[in-house]
Design an enzyme around this catalytic site. Structure first.
Site, PDB file in Angstrom:
ATOM      1  NE  ARG A  57      37.827  47.857  42.440  1.00 29.31           N
ATOM      2  CZ  ARG A  57      37.056  46.942  41.732  1.00 29.31           C
ATOM      3  NH1 ARG A  57      36.118  47.443  41.236  1.00 29.31           N
ATOM      4  NH2 ARG A  57      37.770  45.859  41.338  1.00 29.31           N
TER       5      ARG A  57
ATOM      6  CG  ASN B 124      42.197  38.554  40.064  1.00 30.98           C
ATOM      7  OD1 ASN B 124      41.033  38.178  40.656  1.00 30.98           O
ATOM      8  ND2 ASN B 124      43.260  37.812  40.259  1.00 30.98           N
ATOM      9  CB  VAL B 125      39.790  43.992  36.927  1.00 29.92           C
ATOM     10  CG1 VAL B 125      38.183  43.413  36.483  1.00 29.92           C
ATOM     11  CG2 VAL B 125      39.180  44.692  38.258  1.00 29.92           C
ATOM     12  CG  ASP B 126      44.747  42.454  39.956  1.00 23.26           C
ATOM     13  OD1 ASP B 126      44.707  41.802  41.024  1.00 23.26           O
ATOM     14  OD2 ASP B 126      45.536  41.925  38.966  1.00 23.26           O
TER      15      ASP B 126
ATOM     16  CG  HIS C 230      35.119  39.212  35.977  1.00 21.94           C
ATOM     17  ND1 HIS C 230      35.301  38.758  37.008  1.00 21.94           N
ATOM     18  CD2 HIS C 230      34.237  38.485  35.149  1.00 21.94           C
ATOM     19  CE1 HIS C 230      34.409  37.656  37.177  1.00 21.94           C
ATOM     20  NE2 HIS C 230      33.709  37.449  36.055  1.00 21.94           N
TER      21      HIS C 230
ATOM     22  CB  CYS D 210      34.888  55.539  23.510  1.00 22.66           C
ATOM     23  SG  CYS D 210      33.847  56.828  23.143  1.00 22.66           S
TER      24      CYS D 210
ATOM     25  CB  CYS E 122      36.997  58.584  23.470  1.00 18.16           C
ATOM     26  SG  CYS E 122      37.466  57.894  22.121  1.00 18.16           S
TER      27      CYS E 122
ATOM     28  CB  CYS F 127      35.144  59.837  18.846  1.00 12.44           C
ATOM     29  SG  CYS F 127      34.132  59.184  20.681  1.00 12.44           S
TER      30      CYS F 127
ATOM     31  CD  GLU G 246      38.616  31.409  54.112  1.00 10.32           C
ATOM     32  OE1 GLU G 246      39.145  32.167  54.622  1.00 10.32           O
ATOM     33  OE2 GLU G 246      37.393  31.116  53.775  1.00 10.32           O
TER      34      GLU G 246
HETATM   35  N1  APR Z   1      45.902  32.965  48.383  1.00 14.58           N
HETATM   36  C1  APR Z   1      45.224  32.186  47.838  1.00 14.58           C
HETATM   37  N2  APR Z   1      43.773  32.373  48.013  1.00 14.58           N
HETATM   38  C2  APR Z   1      43.567  33.258  48.790  1.00 14.58           C
HETATM   39  C3  APR Z   1      44.541  34.222  49.460  1.00 14.58           C
HETATM   40  C4  APR Z   1      45.715  33.861  49.294  1.00 14.58           C
HETATM   41  N3  APR Z   1      46.901  34.467  50.018  1.00 14.58           N
HETATM   42  N4  APR Z   1      43.858  35.046  50.182  1.00 14.58           N
HETATM   43  C5  APR Z   1      42.285  34.694  50.036  1.00 14.58           C
HETATM   44  N5  APR Z   1      42.300  33.769  49.273  1.00 14.58           N
HETATM   45  C6  APR Z   1      40.875  33.219  48.668  1.00 14.58           C
HETATM   46  C7  APR Z   1      39.753  33.420  49.567  1.00 14.58           C
HETATM   47  O1  APR Z   1      39.763  32.235  50.590  1.00 14.58           O
HETATM   48  C8  APR Z   1      38.635  33.286  48.576  1.00 14.58           C
HETATM   49  O2  APR Z   1      38.359  31.962  48.520  1.00 14.58           O
HETATM   50  O3  APR Z   1      40.570  33.851  47.573  1.00 14.58           O
HETATM   51  C9  APR Z   1      39.329  33.923  47.475  1.00 14.58           C
HETATM   52  C10 APR Z   1      38.889  35.286  47.073  1.00 14.58           C
HETATM   53  O4  APR Z   1      37.310  35.190  46.952  1.00 14.58           O
HETATM   54  P1  APR Z   1      36.380  36.409  46.301  1.00 14.58           P
HETATM   55  O5  APR Z   1      36.996  37.771  47.051  1.00 14.58           O
HETATM   56  O6  APR Z   1      35.174  35.796  46.129  1.00 14.58           O
HETATM   57  O7  APR Z   1      37.292  36.564  44.863  1.00 14.58           O
HETATM   58  P2  APR Z   1      36.689  35.929  43.630  1.00 14.58           P
HETATM   59  O8  APR Z   1      36.406  34.509  43.728  1.00 14.58           O
HETATM   60  O9  APR Z   1      38.028  36.572  42.582  1.00 14.58           O
HETATM   61  O10 APR Z   1      35.359  36.875  42.966  1.00 14.58           O
HETATM   62  C11 APR Z   1      34.965  36.512  41.702  1.00 14.58           C
HETATM   63  O11 APR Z   1      33.326  38.405  41.913  1.00 14.58           O
HETATM   64  O12 APR Z   1      32.894  40.459  42.761  1.00 14.58           O
HETATM   65  C12 APR Z   1      33.129  39.555  41.780  1.00 14.58           C
HETATM   66  O13 APR Z   1      33.973  40.467  39.512  1.00 14.58           O
HETATM   67  C13 APR Z   1      34.323  40.190  40.669  1.00 14.58           C
HETATM   68  O14 APR Z   1      36.173  38.659  39.975  1.00 14.58           O
HETATM   69  C14 APR Z   1      35.227  38.870  41.053  1.00 14.58           C
HETATM   70  C15 APR Z   1      34.125  37.854  41.119  1.00 14.58           C
END
Ligand code: APR
Length: 239
Positions: A70, A102-104, A119, A127, A148, A151, A216
């Protein structure tokens, strides 16, 4: 229409909570977790299994191989106009809190400061022996699992895995911001994963207006929320 209503709500507002999910990074090329293009399966294993606390104990090397995969994808991804707009909003609103699932690390890269990362962050190790946190920006890593510097123990990713609790202080600060917020802007989340998804509900219960930006609708804001159907990179700069 919704954009105009959202602008009117934001005009007089001071205390803003911005709550983001994977959708805010979709236009940066980062796969979301649900819906099309998710990196839900890797080497035939389900992402939720790979990102589980149990796996850290049973196969830390495999967990790092999954996270390195990732991190490799993310290394070529940069902030998009949605991240940049949110970074600029910090100067626009006198009391804005940014909370992300997000973790990015893309909000940081766009210039946002003091981001509440519910998250964790895929560019940080923790560590297992002494608990030290360490930036691990190079991918591929020189060794897996990484050692680490404090340590010599082994790092795990400093990311909340399935089955684990959220960092308590971060969640407390995020909840306090939700309780105070006049407006909560929910960007790009399916709002299916709790307790993170609780935050817009806390804000709404305390009288905040909810604005959701998502192609959506997740429905998290309820019938009174302002729903702007569209991609974050298009909508936020217009907002
Ligand atoms: N702009 C805005 N929203 C978007 C776009 C875009 N370009 N593309 C997709 N989406 C929306 C999708 O419609 C969906 O509702 O982003 C959302 C992504 O949903 P997920 O993939 O479920 O991501 P997220 O809600 O962040 O998941 C929450 O679940 O897997 C765990 O720890 C992970 O932090 C994550 C958590």
């Amino acid at each position: 229409m919704s954009i105009e209503r959202a602008k009117a709500v934001l005009d007089g507002a001071r205390r803003i909570l911005v709550f983001t999910g994977a959708g805010v990074s979709a236009e940066s090329g980062v796969p979301t977790f649900r819906g099309g293009g998710g990196s839900a399966v890797w080497r035939g294993m389900d992402a939720t299994e790979l990102s589980s606390a149990r796996m850290v104990g049973s196969d830390l090397k495999l967990v790092w191989e999954w996270f390195e995969y990732r991190r490799g994808l993310l290394a070529s991804c940069g902030p998009n106009p949605a991240h940049q707009t949110i970074a600029e909003w910090a100067d626009r609103f006198s009391d804005m809190t940014l909370v992300t699932q997000n973790v990015d690390g893309l909000h940081d890269k766009a210039g946002s400061r003091d981001v509440l990362e519910l998250h964790g962050n895929i560019w940080r190790g923790r560590c297992l022996a002494c608990g030290a946190l360490e930036r691990l920006d190079d991918t591929p890593l020189p060794e897996v699992p990484p050692s680490c510097s404090t340590c010599g123990g082994k790092h795990r990713p400093d990311v909340v895995l399935f089955g684990e609790f959220l960092p308590e202080d971060v969640f407390k600060r995020a909840t306090a911001a939700a309780e105070r917020a006049e407006v909560c802007i929910v960007v790009g989340t399916s709002a299916l994963v709790f307790p993170a998804a609780e935050l817009p509900l806390v804000a709404a219960r305390n009288g905040a207006s909810i604005i959701e930006v998502n192609p959506e609708p997740s429905g998290i804001g309820g019938p009174l929320s302002i729903m702007i159907e569209g991609r974050a990179g298009d909508v936020l700069p217009r907002l």
